[in-house]
Design a protein around this motif. Structure first.
Motif, mmCIF file in Angstrom:
data_model
loop_
_atom_site.group_PDB
_atom_site.id
_atom_site.type_symbol
_atom_site.label_atom_id
_atom_site.label_comp_id
_atom_site.label_asym_id
_atom_site.label_seq_id
_atom_site.Cartn_x
_atom_site.Cartn_y
_atom_site.Cartn_z
ATOM 1 N N GLU A 66 -31.223 -29.711 -28.053
ATOM 2 C CA GLU A 66 -31.860 -28.378 -28.118
ATOM 3 C C GLU A 66 -31.236 -27.432 -27.080
ATOM 4 O O GLU A 66 -30.959 -26.267 -27.379
ATOM 5 C CB GLU A 66 -33.371 -28.492 -27.874
ATOM 6 N N ASP A 67 -31.031 -27.929 -25.872
ATOM 7 C CA ASP A 67 -30.450 -27.061 -24.829
ATOM 8 C C ASP A 67 -29.003 -26.705 -25.179
ATOM 9 O O ASP A 67 -28.582 -25.551 -25.023
ATOM 10 C CB ASP A 67 -30.503 -27.757 -23.462
ATOM 11 N N PHE A 68 -28.240 -27.706 -25.641
ATOM 12 C CA PHE A 68 -26.850 -27.428 -26.038
ATOM 13 C C PHE A 68 -26.831 -26.374 -27.152
ATOM 14 O O PHE A 68 -26.100 -25.386 -27.084
ATOM 15 C CB PHE A 68 -26.174 -28.717 -26.516
ATOM 16 N N ASP A 69 -27.664 -26.588 -28.177
ATOM 17 C CA ASP A 69 -27.659 -25.677 -29.329
ATOM 18 C C ASP A 69 -28.058 -24.256 -28.935
ATOM 19 O O ASP A 69 -27.510 -23.290 -29.462
ATOM 20 C CB ASP A 69 -28.612 -26.187 -30.419
ATOM 21 N N ARG A 70 -29.010 -24.120 -28.033
ATOM 22 C CA ARG A 70 -29.451 -22.758 -27.670
ATOM 23 C C ARG A 70 -28.341 -22.021 -26.899
ATOM 24 O O ARG A 70 -28.106 -20.839 -27.136
ATOM 25 C CB ARG A 70 -30.734 -22.816 -26.829
ATOM 26 N N VAL A 71 -27.655 -22.735 -26.007
ATOM 27 C CA VAL A 71 -26.559 -22.086 -25.267
ATOM 28 C C VAL A 71 -25.462 -21.656 -26.239
ATOM 29 O O VAL A 71 -24.953 -20.527 -26.174
ATOM 30 C CB VAL A 71 -26.002 -23.036 -24.172
ATOM 31 N N ILE A 72 -25.105 -22.533 -27.159
ATOM 32 C CA ILE A 72 -24.068 -22.179 -28.139
ATOM 33 C C ILE A 72 -24.569 -21.049 -29.037
ATOM 34 O O ILE A 72 -23.815 -20.120 -29.382
ATOM 35 C CB ILE A 72 -23.676 -23.411 -28.988
ATOM 36 N N ALA A 73 -25.838 -21.098 -29.413
ATOM 37 C CA ALA A 73 -26.376 -20.070 -30.319
ATOM 38 C C ALA A 73 -26.337 -18.689 -29.675
ATOM 39 O O ALA A 73 -25.957 -17.705 -30.313
ATOM 40 C CB ALA A 73 -27.802 -20.425 -30.736
ATOM 41 N N VAL A 74 -26.750 -18.585 -28.419
ATOM 42 C CA VAL A 74 -26.768 -17.261 -27.774
ATOM 43 C C VAL A 74 -25.345 -16.829 -27.414
ATOM 44 O O VAL A 74 -24.911 -15.721 -27.745
ATOM 45 C CB VAL A 74 -27.673 -17.273 -26.518
ATOM 46 N N ASN A 75 -24.607 -17.707 -26.753
ATOM 47 C CA ASN A 75 -23.315 -17.281 -26.195
ATOM 48 C C ASN A 75 -22.213 -17.178 -27.253
ATOM 49 O O ASN A 75 -21.428 -16.221 -27.231
ATOM 50 C CB ASN A 75 -22.870 -18.251 -25.103
ATOM 51 N N LEU A 76 -22.161 -18.160 -28.155
ATOM 52 C CA LEU A 76 -21.044 -18.171 -29.110
ATOM 53 C C LEU A 76 -21.450 -17.571 -30.461
ATOM 54 O O LEU A 76 -20.791 -16.658 -30.949
ATOM 55 C CB LEU A 76 -20.500 -19.593 -29.284
ATOM 56 N N ARG A 77 -22.559 -18.075 -31.056
ATOM 57 C CA ARG A 77 -22.981 -17.442 -32.312
ATOM 58 C C ARG A 77 -23.354 -15.974 -32.064
ATOM 59 O O ARG A 77 -23.063 -15.110 -32.883
ATOM 60 C CB ARG A 77 -24.172 -18.177 -32.932
ATOM 61 N N GLY A 78 -23.961 -15.695 -30.910
ATOM 62 C CA GLY A 78 -24.308 -14.301 -30.576
ATOM 63 C C GLY A 78 -23.071 -13.420 -30.520
ATOM 64 O O GLY A 78 -23.078 -12.282 -31.008
ATOM 65 N N THR A 79 -22.001 -13.946 -29.946
ATOM 66 C CA THR A 79 -20.753 -13.167 -29.901
ATOM 67 C C THR A 79 -20.167 -13.033 -31.305
ATOM 68 O O THR A 79 -19.667 -11.964 -31.679
ATOM 69 C CB THR A 79 -19.750 -13.834 -28.938
ATOM 70 N N PHE A 80 -20.247 -14.109 -32.089
ATOM 71 C CA PHE A 80 -19.788 -14.037 -33.485
ATOM 72 C C PHE A 80 -20.559 -12.960 -34.245
ATOM 73 O O PHE A 80 -19.956 -12.093 -34.910
ATOM 74 C CB PHE A 80 -19.961 -15.408 -34.162
ATOM 75 N N LEU A 81 -21.886 -12.998 -34.172
ATOM 76 C CA LEU A 81 -22.680 -12.036 -34.949
ATOM 77 C C LEU A 81 -22.446 -10.603 -34.478
ATOM 78 O O LEU A 81 -22.332 -9.672 -35.281
ATOM 79 C CB LEU A 81 -24.174 -12.386 -34.843
#
Ligand code: NAI
Length: 243
Positions: free
Chosen positions: A103-118
């Motif tokens: 969960e912690d790994f996924d949230r960091v990737i979601a905000v930092n990387l998917r957030g940058t993608f979006l």
């Protein structure tokens, strides 16, 4: 240098580095929109921005596709088509690697990387010409113990930035700033261990950067002086990484 007449977007712009970048762009005359994650400082930051030019703030999670699209829709309707987009929102999670939860790994990737993608995908869809900046980290190049998820996310941001710079040329220039440690809430003793903070100071300049020192580079990259700069990862880091 003036950015008058331009619309700029800064994600995570309510405090810290994003706020300093938003204020620098507004100070140069841009209409600035910030999004944030339910940040209580957003109203005060908006008032500071509006002292320069029209501005707006909105709570929108950069990890959520619909919220990012909704934010860009509102910006375009109220402030006009963006010419400068800064993907800055990010979070940090420190833990021994073996104890890092999915969960912690996924949230960091979601905000930092998917957030940058979006954010950058929405920018690419809506901008005709202009500048995209991503905020990576020196740790995305160096790696760091107990910060594996964060470092992986920022390494991804750097690769995404380079790919975008190739694909969106020549009309849109895309660069990453890779800050070293900067004095913000992210690097407060509540957010990081004393060991990690001590490592942050083990650099040639032996101090934390100021948010305004990152904003000065962002302002340069957004302006006419940087017209031949794309695909770069620019360290503003007190010498923590030399490349
Ligand atoms: P901060 O914690 O002081 O501020 C973060 C801002 O982002 C806040 O306004 C918050 O509301 C917003 N935010 C957080 N999650 C969000 C989400 N899911 N959606 C929308 N907004 C969200 O952080 P700081 O230090 O200003 O960092 C800004 C960027 O700079 C981050 O990407 C960070 O990784 C990067 N960076 C920071 C360094 C530092 O030493 N402070 C060093 C290198 C990179």
């Amino acid at each position: 240098m003036t950015l008058a007449g331009q619309t700029a977007i800064v994600t995570g712009g309510a405090r810290g580095i994003g706020k300093a970048i938003a204020l620098a762009l507004a100070g140069a005359g841009a209409r600035v929109a910030i999004c944030h994650y339910q940040d209580p400082q957003a109203g005060a930051t908006l008032a500071e921005l509006q002292a320069h030019a029209p501005a707006l703030e909105m709570s929108a999670d950069v990890a959520d596709e619909a919220q990012v699209i909704g934010f860009f829709d509102r910006v375009e309707a109220e402030l006009g088509r963006p010419g400068i987009v800064v993907s800055n929102a990010g979070i940090l999670h420190e833990a021994p690697f073996a104890e890092t939860s999915v969960e912690d790994f996924d949230r960091v990737i979601a905000v930092n990387l998917r957030g940058t993608f979006l954010t950058t995908r929405e920018a690419a869809r809506r901008m005709e010409k202009g500048r995209i900046l991503t905020i990576a980290s020196d740790l995305g190049l160096l790696g760091r113990e107990r910060l594996g998820s964060y470092c992986a996310s920022k390494g991804g941001v750097i690769s995404l930035t380079r790919s975008l710079a190739r694909e969106l040329a020549p009309d849109i220039l895309v660069n990453a700033i890779a800050p070293g440690s900067v004095a913000t809430d992210m690097t407060s003793p509540e957010s990081m261990s004393a060991e990690a903070l001590a490592k942050d100071l083990a650099t040639p300049l032996a101090r934390f950067g100021k948010p305004e020192e990152i904003a000065a580079m962002a302002l340069f990259l957004a302006g006419p002086g940087a017209g031949f700069v794309t695909g770069q990862v620019i360290g503003v880091n007190g010498g923590s990484a030399m490349y």
